[in-house]
Design a protein around this motif. Sequence first.
Motif, PDB file in Angstrom:
ATOM      1  N   GLU A 253       0.862  -1.179   0.000  1.00  0.00           N
ATOM      2  CA  GLU A 253       0.000   0.000   0.000  1.00  0.00           C
ATOM      3  C   GLU A 253       0.898   1.229   0.000  1.00  0.00           C
ATOM      4  N   TRP A 254       0.984   1.918  -1.139  1.00  0.00           N
ATOM      5  CA  TRP A 254       1.930   3.009  -1.306  1.00  0.00           C
ATOM      6  C   TRP A 254       1.450   4.253  -0.569  1.00  0.00           C
ATOM      7  N   TYR A 255       2.390   4.974  -0.028  1.00  0.00           N
ATOM      8  CA  TYR A 255       2.098   6.119   0.833  1.00  0.00           C
ATOM      9  C   TYR A 255       1.170   7.119   0.155  1.00  0.00           C
ATOM     10  N   LYS A 256       1.413   7.444  -1.094  1.00  0.00           N
ATOM     11  CA  LYS A 256       0.653   8.496  -1.768  1.00  0.00           C
ATOM     12  C   LYS A 256      -0.808   8.112  -1.994  1.00  0.00           C
ATOM     13  N   LYS A 257      -1.129   6.824  -1.875  1.00  0.00           N
ATOM     14  CA  LYS A 257      -2.499   6.363  -2.081  1.00  0.00           C
ATOM     15  C   LYS A 257      -3.203   6.031  -0.768  1.00  0.00           C
ATOM     16  N   LEU A 258      -2.563   6.297   0.369  1.00  0.00           N
ATOM     17  CA  LEU A 258      -3.169   5.981   1.656  1.00  0.00           C
ATOM     18  C   LEU A 258      -4.331   6.931   1.958  1.00  0.00           C
ATOM     19  N   PRO A 259      -5.368   6.448   2.635  1.00  0.00           N
ATOM     20  CA  PRO A 259      -6.420   7.347   3.131  1.00  0.00           C
ATOM     21  C   PRO A 259      -5.835   8.339   4.135  1.00  0.00           C
ATOM     22  N   GLN A 260      -6.567   9.399   4.421  1.00  0.00           N
ATOM     23  CA  GLN A 260      -6.020  10.476   5.227  1.00  0.00           C
ATOM     24  C   GLN A 260      -5.614  10.024   6.627  1.00  0.00           C
ATOM     25  N   LYS A 263      -2.472   7.901   6.504  1.00  0.00           N
ATOM     26  CA  LYS A 263      -1.364   8.733   6.007  1.00  0.00           C
ATOM     27  C   LYS A 263      -0.848   9.656   7.109  1.00  0.00           C
ATOM     28  N   GLU A 298       5.842   2.968   1.914  1.00  0.00           N
ATOM     29  CA  GLU A 298       4.723   2.041   1.742  1.00  0.00           C
ATOM     30  C   GLU A 298       4.407   1.329   3.052  1.00  0.00           C
ATOM     31  N   GLU A 421      10.326   3.386  -8.511  1.00  0.00           N
ATOM     32  CA  GLU A 421       9.067   3.392  -9.263  1.00  0.00           C
ATOM     33  C   GLU A 421       9.123   2.414 -10.430  1.00  0.00           C
TER      34      GLU A 421
END
Length: 649
Positions: A253-260, A263, A298, A421
């Motif tokens: 689960e990549w950091y930039k796509k985590l829910p608030q 995150k 992640e 990436e």
Amino acid sequence: KGTRRSAPREAPDHHLSREVKHGMVQTRRSAASQLAAEAVPSAAQPAAEVNPAKAETGAFARMAVEFRKYHSNSLNVAIHLFTTPTAVLGVSLLACKYFGADVAAGLTVAYAGALLPFLSFPVWIATAAILAAILFASTTAVFSAVGVYGCLLMVAFGYFGQDLAHWLTSEKTYQSTYQKESNFLSTLAEHTFFLLPLVLDAIPHMKQSFLSWLVPHDYVVHTDLVGDPVEALQVIRRWVFSMDLPKDRTRHEWYKKLPQGPKTAFDNVASATQMMDMLATRFPKDLYDVEVLHGMNEVYVSCETHNYNSDTVFYMDHVDGPYEVYPFCFVYRTLVAVNKNNLIRTVFPHSNFSKTLTLEDGKAGVISFDFNREMHRIEHKPGASNEEQRVVLKIHYLISPKSLTSWYGHGLGYLTVKYNETFRFLFNSTIAPKGLFWRFMATQVIAWTWIFNSIESLIGMNNFVYYLLAGVAALALRSYSVFLVLTSYLHYLMYISTYYHREKVSFGQFKRNAVVYKTVSVVQILSLYAYNMYKTQTVDYMSLGMIMGGWALSFAATRALGIDRTYFGWELGHLKGEFVQRWPYGPYGVPHPMIVGGISWLMGVHKLAAFRAQWPWVVPVHVALYLCHMLQEHFSIYATGKIQQFAQK
């Protein structure tokens, strides 16, 4: 004399190690070795706390104490050792041009004489030797051809090069501490007068010696988080297990796509003071900038097994990134336990260290290592199991010297993120490969991981690049001697350095480097020996006998000790003390048989007249370095300052 006692890791004593190798326990240190041990300052002491040389008097002694505070970094001092003589050489050349060589010589002698009342004898001798070398260089054709502007440029380079050294190492200049004082001009004149001996005096008072540059350090760091960061980890754990998780492959689960919520919790862990303090044990806060690389971060959920897909690489010895040869800057991967884990441990083979990351009893295990340099793997602990899948945070930090962060450090950060990436796309496509092409690519991920890391395990990418550059230098200068010099003596320098700095050493890298350096050296010298024997069509049977006898003694010593003990396994704290009696050690053995055997076969090589005529300097340098290391071992010269107590029990 008695039986061998086990040695604690934190205080492996020099004498006991030598006694082990000779199969003897000496219960009392000799007076000479005691003096040698007491003469070595502790590497753990700050530079300003080291006792100043008592023989120095007056103005120099007072100034030296202050000067050392701002010249404790070995790189800073090393640059000063180049820039300061360069400036003095520029002045000497100007004196030769305008007043003649005799006047320049007289001024040099007068300057050395003026320094004598203020300096300790060793510092004065070193200063006088450098001044003599500078005077000699001033009279050579090469430097005599330098014009007036060239001389002035050398002086300017010497001055501003020192400012550059301080900028690179984030140390204040000594001049900046007094330039606003009323006695600025008189202090500056005194500072200039004493500058060369001040730089020489700083050498034994540095935080780490120049020898530390050659030591393969162990830079894996770890800690346990408590308090608020643990509460943030619980937020992430609850979110992870609210999802439907596969058990046959890892999940990322990549950091930039985590829910608030997760995150924010991730950010709180990544920026925690405890994390920064852990990294500061390796990278002092006053010297390095630390930035979080969110593009690589992640939440990682382990699988229970792997099926020869891309997950397999985690169970292989591997290095995560390709930028091992990007100097001075680092990307550190930090693993943080999110839940309880008994099954999976992270192993660092070069550091001879492993850790099972778990969160229990209010403590979350953390381990951090160099993304581009540290070999590692995960493995299952036999008989262990987990109640739920192991979850860890992968947090990445860009770490660079403060003077280099804005341009050079960020370059490594950009390259590493882009590599991650690209590899992430390949990894995700092969974690559950569909179709023949992606199955093939999964095998390629595994194969190339094995190839790359075999090179790293057996040779080391830094070593590979060094030998490549040495070859390029030899080709550019059209001289094989250049390559021979650059590659023949590395193992001695590393033996001496590692024996001296025996703390925080990467034992696996040290053994690998020692074998690689010695192999390259021995192959060259034996090849040159065989070539000269073939060219002259002569066989020197005594020479061959000395070579075979020396090798036989060295092999016998290695067999008696074992590989790990041969390569300072006891001194570095990885082996227990042992009463070694097998020949060539023991009561009827040979003193220092490893070194005696090495010198014997080298002298056998040197005995061949054709070899000696073509390469008269090769073997004498080998023998001189061997003897230096033997004296270092015999007199127990090392930096930790810890004297073993249990040898007397």
